[in-house]
Structures are given as structure tokens and as C-alpha cells.
Write a protein that holds these residues in place. Structure first.
Motif, PDB file in Angstrom:
ATOM      1  N   GLU A 181      -9.659   4.479  -2.133  1.00  0.00           N
ATOM      2  CA  GLU A 181      -9.227   3.093  -1.974  1.00  0.00           C
ATOM      3  C   GLU A 181      -8.061   2.996  -0.981  1.00  0.00           C
ATOM      4  OE1 GLU A 181      -9.120  -1.077  -2.608  1.00  0.00           O
ATOM      5  OE2 GLU A 181     -10.631   0.492  -2.809  1.00  0.00           O
ATOM      6  N   VAL A 182      -7.151   3.979  -1.007  1.00  0.00           N
ATOM      7  CA  VAL A 182      -6.062   3.999  -0.029  1.00  0.00           C
ATOM      8  C   VAL A 182      -6.630   4.078   1.382  1.00  0.00           C
ATOM      9  CG1 VAL A 182      -4.127   5.338   0.902  1.00  0.00           C
ATOM     10  CG2 VAL A 182      -4.318   4.983  -1.561  1.00  0.00           C
ATOM     11  N   TYR A 183      -7.602   4.941   1.566  1.00  0.00           N
ATOM     12  CA  TYR A 183      -8.216   5.074   2.891  1.00  0.00           C
ATOM     13  C   TYR A 183      -8.834   3.748   3.341  1.00  0.00           C
ATOM     14  CZ  TYR A 183     -11.366   6.379   6.631  1.00  0.00           C
ATOM     15  OH  TYR A 183     -12.020   6.421   7.840  1.00  0.00           O
ATOM     16  N   ARG A 184      -9.571   3.102   2.450  1.00  0.00           N
ATOM     17  CA  ARG A 184     -10.236   1.850   2.803  1.00  0.00           C
ATOM     18  C   ARG A 184      -9.227   0.774   3.199  1.00  0.00           C
ATOM     19  NH1 ARG A 184     -11.244  -2.948   1.129  1.00  0.00           N
ATOM     20  NH2 ARG A 184     -10.003  -2.710  -0.771  1.00  0.00           N
ATOM     21  N   LEU A 238       0.829  -1.205   0.000  1.00  0.00           N
ATOM     22  CA  LEU A 238       0.000   0.000   0.000  1.00  0.00           C
ATOM     23  C   LEU A 238       0.863   1.255   0.000  1.00  0.00           C
ATOM     24  CD1 LEU A 238      -2.778   1.279   0.054  1.00  0.00           C
ATOM     25  CD2 LEU A 238      -2.771   1.093   2.553  1.00  0.00           C
ATOM     26  N   ALA A 239       1.936   1.248   0.791  1.00  0.00           N
ATOM     27  CA  ALA A 239       2.826   2.415   0.831  1.00  0.00           C
ATOM     28  C   ALA A 239       3.451   2.665  -0.535  1.00  0.00           C
ATOM     29  CB  ALA A 239       3.915   2.210   1.883  1.00  0.00           C
ATOM     30  N   ARG A 240       3.871   1.589  -1.190  1.00  0.00           N
ATOM     31  CA  ARG A 240       4.538   1.747  -2.492  1.00  0.00           C
ATOM     32  C   ARG A 240       3.551   2.074  -3.608  1.00  0.00           C
ATOM     33  NH1 ARG A 240       8.739  -3.414  -1.914  1.00  0.00           N
ATOM     34  NH2 ARG A 240      10.160  -2.388  -0.430  1.00  0.00           N
ATOM     35  N   GLY A 241       2.302   1.645  -3.451  1.00  0.00           N
ATOM     36  CA  GLY A 241       1.303   1.944  -4.477  1.00  0.00           C
ATOM     37  C   GLY A 241       0.441   3.152  -4.165  1.00  0.00           C
ATOM     38  N   TYR A 242       0.790   3.850  -3.100  1.00  0.00           N
ATOM     39  CA  TYR A 242      -0.025   4.972  -2.605  1.00  0.00           C
ATOM     40  C   TYR A 242      -0.349   5.974  -3.708  1.00  0.00           C
ATOM     41  CZ  TYR A 242      -1.359   8.921   0.437  1.00  0.00           C
ATOM     42  OH  TYR A 242      -2.024   9.955   1.039  1.00  0.00           O
ATOM     43  N   ASN A 243       0.659   6.402  -4.452  1.00  0.00           N
ATOM     44  CA  ASN A 243       0.468   7.464  -5.448  1.00  0.00           C
ATOM     45  C   ASN A 243      -0.173   6.974  -6.739  1.00  0.00           C
ATOM     46  OD1 ASN A 243       1.551   9.915  -4.204  1.00  0.00           O
ATOM     47  ND2 ASN A 243       3.486   8.805  -4.141  1.00  0.00           N
ATOM     48  N   ARG A 244      -0.420   5.668  -6.829  1.00  0.00           N
ATOM     49  CA  ARG A 244      -1.083   5.131  -8.031  1.00  0.00           C
ATOM     50  C   ARG A 244      -2.417   4.477  -7.683  1.00  0.00           C
ATOM     51  NH1 ARG A 244       4.012   3.404  -8.053  1.00  0.00           N
ATOM     52  NH2 ARG A 244       3.449   1.220  -7.714  1.00  0.00           N
ATOM     53  N   THR A 245      -2.861   4.691  -6.445  1.00  0.00           N
ATOM     54  CA  THR A 245      -4.133   4.139  -5.975  1.00  0.00           C
ATOM     55  C   THR A 245      -5.053   5.299  -5.614  1.00  0.00           C
ATOM     56  OG1 THR A 245      -2.897   2.282  -5.023  1.00  0.00           O
ATOM     57  CG2 THR A 245      -5.188   2.543  -4.337  1.00  0.00           C
ATOM     58  N   SER A 246      -6.306   5.206  -5.990  1.00  0.00           N
ATOM     59  CA  SER A 246      -7.227   6.315  -5.715  1.00  0.00           C
ATOM     60  C   SER A 246      -7.292   6.582  -4.205  1.00  0.00           C
ATOM     61  CB  SER A 246      -8.627   6.009  -6.245  1.00  0.00           C
ATOM     62  OG  SER A 246      -9.276   5.063  -5.423  1.00  0.00           O
ATOM     63  N   PRO A 247      -7.376   7.842  -3.800  1.00  0.00           N
ATOM     64  CA  PRO A 247      -7.392   8.174  -2.374  1.00  0.00           C
ATOM     65  C   PRO A 247      -8.452   7.432  -1.565  1.00  0.00           C
ATOM     66  CG  PRO A 247      -7.053  10.145  -3.680  1.00  0.00           C
ATOM     67  CD  PRO A 247      -7.347   9.045  -4.654  1.00  0.00           C
ATOM     68  N   SER A 280       0.345   1.843   9.318  1.00  0.00           N
ATOM     69  CA  SER A 280      -1.014   1.989   8.782  1.00  0.00           C
ATOM     70  C   SER A 280      -1.630   3.318   9.204  1.00  0.00           C
ATOM     71  CB  SER A 280      -1.892   0.830   9.265  1.00  0.00           C
ATOM     72  OG  SER A 280      -1.372  -0.414   8.846  1.00  0.00           O
ATOM     73  N   ALA A 281      -1.414   3.698  10.466  1.00  0.00           N
ATOM     74  CA  ALA A 281      -1.942   4.983  10.949  1.00  0.00           C
ATOM     75  C   ALA A 281      -1.293   6.138  10.204  1.00  0.00           C
ATOM     76  CB  ALA A 281      -1.697   5.113  12.457  1.00  0.00           C
ATOM     77  N   ALA A 282      -0.001   6.017   9.902  1.00  0.00           N
ATOM     78  CA  ALA A 282       0.699   7.069   9.168  1.00  0.00           C
ATOM     79  C   ALA A 282       0.130   7.217   7.757  1.00  0.00           C
ATOM     80  CB  ALA A 282       2.190   6.756   9.110  1.00  0.00           C
ATOM     81  N   LEU A 283      -0.145   6.089   7.097  1.00  0.00           N
ATOM     82  CA  LEU A 283      -0.745   6.147   5.759  1.00  0.00           C
ATOM     83  C   LEU A 283      -2.155   6.734   5.818  1.00  0.00           C
ATOM     84  CD1 LEU A 283       0.425   2.703   4.336  1.00  0.00           C
ATOM     85  CD2 LEU A 283       1.271   4.973   3.690  1.00  0.00           C
ATOM     86  N   LEU A 284      -2.900   6.383   6.851  1.00  0.00           N
ATOM     87  CA  LEU A 284      -4.242   6.956   7.022  1.00  0.00           C
ATOM     88  C   LEU A 284      -4.158   8.467   7.232  1.00  0.00           C
ATOM     89  CD1 LEU A 284      -6.215   4.429   9.255  1.00  0.00           C
ATOM     90  CD2 LEU A 284      -6.926   5.324   7.031  1.00  0.00           C
ATOM     91  N   SER A 285      -3.166   8.908   7.985  1.00  0.00           N
ATOM     92  CA  SER A 285      -2.993  10.345   8.210  1.00  0.00           C
ATOM     93  C   SER A 285      -2.746  11.066   6.888  1.00  0.00           C
ATOM     94  CB  SER A 285      -1.825  10.592   9.167  1.00  0.00           C
ATOM     95  OG  SER A 285      -1.550  11.979   9.261  1.00  0.00           O
ATOM     96  N   ALA A 286      -1.851  10.487   6.075  1.00  0.00           N
ATOM     97  CA  ALA A 286      -1.521  11.118   4.795  1.00  0.00           C
ATOM     98  C   ALA A 286      -2.748  11.226   3.900  1.00  0.00           C
ATOM     99  CB  ALA A 286      -0.417  10.326   4.097  1.00  0.00           C
ATOM    100  N   ILE A 287      -3.547  10.155   3.838  1.00  0.00           N
ATOM    101  CA  ILE A 287      -4.695  10.181   2.942  1.00  0.00           C
ATOM    102  C   ILE A 287      -5.796  11.078   3.497  1.00  0.00           C
ATOM    103  CG2 ILE A 287      -6.076   8.217   3.769  1.00  0.00           C
ATOM    104  CD1 ILE A 287      -5.110   9.114   0.135  1.00  0.00           C
ATOM    105  N   CYS A 288      -5.929  11.157   4.822  1.00  0.00           N
ATOM    106  CA  CYS A 288      -6.927  12.072   5.391  1.00  0.00           C
ATOM    107  C   CYS A 288      -6.575  13.521   5.052  1.00  0.00           C
ATOM    108  CB  CYS A 288      -7.022  11.883   6.908  1.00  0.00           C
ATOM    109  SG  CYS A 288      -7.989  10.435   7.389  1.00  0.00           S
TER     110      CYS A 288
END
Length: 372
Positions: free
Chosen positions: A78-81, A67-76, A113-121
Motif C-alpha cells: 500500500e505504501v508503494y501504491r 504517508l511518511a508518518r504512517g509508513y511503518n504502520r502501512t503495508s509495504p 515521494s521518490a524518497a519514500l518509493l526508494s525506501a519501500i522498494c
């Protein structure tokens, strides 16, 4: 007088009074010893049962990395989910294991996971949720004394602080982040970029320029497992550095530096395969280039720079992009552009683009602030 008879006083010293505490040792029998052993074994067995298969943790780790590596190629959305699902899994596993090694892995996955959620929020426009989740990631990192995770989370908090209009707090948080151990070049580059932006918001030109130089000169060859080995959203590629530095120069009202950095970011991105170009970064770099050109009075150039932006799908129109576009919209009100039909048309397109954005619909109650 003291409850002892003459006979007891004259008995040999190894004979204890019948009521003496030492007599209880003599009363122990094989049954009691066996019961103690059984109780201890049962407790150990209960503890041993509070574990999870290592392969489950392996899969969780793989999913977080992907998820971290695909973050910028995944819709926001979907990243959140996905990030929310991974955080739930990590928290559930932590409740099921008492094995120290497994708990360390669980806390690390939960923190990531919390860090990725923070970024997408943040990208979706919710600053309060992003702040809360970054603090959560920092706390998970503190539990396992993981320097890179703590540094990443504190860097995110610094980033969110100047977006919330608190640049002095942002500088303090960056310095805290820089104090954690085990950081590689990428981590220190990222923190220098954030520090430069914070000083830009404060209007401290000298400190901001020094931070920009440090970000470009970080090359000791050291790495860490989060920013370098996982990378992706946890990394900080050269195109992202250039894009962020362009924003710092814009805060300092340095059009030439902003144009050079934004152009560099777009050039670096164009060298990547199309399916590996982070849309959020390229969009923000395009808007910053337009802002730099507006500072130079080049309305036609700004319009051209924004053309790729207007085709970005609504779910990819993040908060960073919207705030940059708001600055462009404000720049179009400059006296030099009053009455220009192209300025009016461009302003209307920006308003329509922003109104349809997912981040606009899900955004925080208080507006974000890209400028001091």
C-alpha cells in the motif's frame, strides 16, 4: 565617392538621410505600439494561466506528510501504491505550473515521494529500483537547492551502497550528505548511524565506534523541516538508532554491544502504544538480538528472541529482515550447534519464513549483502 551629395553634407545635423536606420523610428505609429503591447500581454497571460490552485499543492503536501508518518504502520504494498500515485501527481502539477513558488513546492513533493518509493522498494527487495529512486530524489532536491532532501537522498544512497557491497562508496556518500546545509540533529544522527554501518562493513572498528558515539551524542537542538517537522520515515527515532547500532556491532563481531543495543531498541519500542510500534524496526531488532545471542553461544536465547518474528505477516517480511535471518541461518551452522535438534528446527523455520516473504518473491536478481 561615399554616396552622399553635397546637399546632404551641407544639411543641418538633425536631418538624417532618407534610407538611414534612424528613419524607421519616425515610421512607428500608434497601431504598431498597440500591437506590441497586446503581444506582451498575451504572453504574460499565457504564463499566468500556467499555474495550479495553491490548495491542490496543500493537499499534495498533506498526503506526502501523512504517508511518511504512517509508513511503518502501512503495508509495504500500500505504501508503494500511494507513493507512486503522489509522485505522479507531483510530476503532473509541475507540468501545469510555471509559478516559481509553486514549482519549488512541486519539486519538493516529488522528491519526498521518490524518497519514500526508494525506501519501500528496498523493503520489497529491489535494490536497483531503490537506488534509481534515491538518485531521483537527490536530483529534485538539487533543482530547488533543498539541503535536507539532498542529505536524506544521499544518506539513502550510502545505505544502499553498503547493501550492494560497496562500503567505501557508502562512506563517501555519507560525507557528501553531511556537507549539505540546513540539517538538524535528526539528520546528522541518521547520517552518523549510516556511517557507522559503512565502517562496520569495512572492518574499521575505531571509525565505526566513533560514528556510533556521534549518533548517540547529537544534541544541538537544531531541527529541519524534513527529518524533524515531517518525521516518520524521514525521521530517525531513538529505537531505530539503537537497532541500527546493534547491526553495526554485529558487523564488528561485538556480541555484548549488539545485545545491549538490540535490547535497548526493543525496550524503547515496548514503551510506545502498540499501534505506534514500527513492525519492521521491532522485527529487525529481534533478529539482531538473536544474532548477538548466537555469537555468545546461547541457542535457547536466540530461539526465544525469534519467536515474535515468525508471526510477522508475509507482506511485512522486508529485505532487511530476510538478510538478518540469513545471517542467523548461517550462524546455526557453527560447529557448536552441529547435531543440535533445536538448531535444525530453527533453521527450517527460518527457511519457510523467508520463502513465503513478499520481499523474497519480488527481490532483486543480485542478493543483498548485510555483511562485508
Amino acid at each position: 565617392m561615399f554616396g552622399y551629395t553635397a546637399r546632404l553634407l551641407l544639411d543641418p545635423p538633425n536631418e538624417l538621410p532618407r534610407d538611414s536606420p534612424g528613419n524607421h523610428v519616425l515610421a512607428l505609429n500608434e497601431s504598431e505600439l498597440a500591437m506590441t503591447a497586446r503581444d506582451a500581454a498575451a504572453h504574460a497571460g499565457d504564463a499566468a494561466s500556467l499555474s495550479v490552485p495553491d490548495m491542490t499543492l496543500d493537499q499534495l503536501n498533506d498526503d506526502v506528510v501523512a504517508l511518511a508518518r504512517g509508513y511503518n504502520r502501512t503495508s509495504p504494498i500500500e505504501v508503494y501504491r500511494r507513493a507512486k500515485e503522489l509522485l505522479d501527481i507531483a510530476q503532473s502539477l509541475l507540468e501545469r505550473t510555471q509559478v516559481p513558488r509553486q514549482r519549488t513546492r512541486g519539486y519538493l513533493a516529488a522528491g519526498q515521494s521518490a524518497a519514500l518509493l526508494s525506501a519501500i522498494c528496498f523493503d520489497l527487495g529491489s535494490l536497483p529500483a531503490a537506488v534509481s529512486l534515491s538518485r531521483t530524489a537527490a536530483l529534485y532536491g538539487q533543482v530547488i537547492e533543498h539541503g535536507p532532501l539532498q542529505a536524506y537522498a544521499h544518506g539513502a544512497l550510502a545505505f544502499l551502497a553498503y547493501w550492494g557491497g560497496r562500503p567505501s562508496e557508502s562512506v563517501r556518500l555519507v560525507h557528501t550528505a553531511q556537507s549539505f546545509g540546513g540539517l538538524g540533529d535528526t539528520a546528522r544522527t541518521r547520517l552518523s548511524v549510516i556511517e557507522g554501518r559503512a565502517y562496520g562493513h569495512l572492518g574499521d572498528r575505531r571509525a565505526a565506534q566513533c560514528a556510533v558515539r556521534r549518533a548517540l551524542e547529537q544534541s544541538t537542538g537544531t531541527r529541519d523541516e524534513l527529518h524533524d517537522d515531517i518525521g516518520g520515515e524521514f525521521g530517525f527515532s531513538s529505537d531505530r538508532v539503537a537497532m541500527s547500532n546493534a547491526t553495526t556491532y554485529l558487523l564488528l563481531r561485538e556480541a555484548e554491544g549488539a545485545e545491549t543495543s538490540a535490547s535497548s531498541a526493543l525496550r524503547l519500542l515496548s514503551n510506545k502504544p502498540e499501534d505506534q510500534r514500527p513492525l519492521l524496526i521491532s522485527t529487525q531488532a529481534s533478529v539482531d538480538l538473536a544474532r548477538a545471542l548466537l555469537l555468545r553461544g546461547e541457542l535457547d536465547g536466540a530461539h526465544e528472541a525469534l519467536e515474535p518474528v515468525f508471526s510477522v505477516p508475509t507482506e511485512w517480511r522486508g529485505a532487511g529482515t530476510l538478510e538478518r535471518l540469513a545471517a542467523v541461518r548461517s550462524g546455526l551452522c557453527h560447529p557448536d550447534f552441529v547435531g543440535a535438534a533445536e538448531a535444525s528446527t530453527l533453521g527450517e523455520r527460518i527457511e519457510e519464513f523467508s520463502a513465503a516473504a513478499a520481499a523474497h518473491k519480488l527481490g532483486a536478481a543480485a542478493p543483498l549483502s548485510i555483511e562485508s
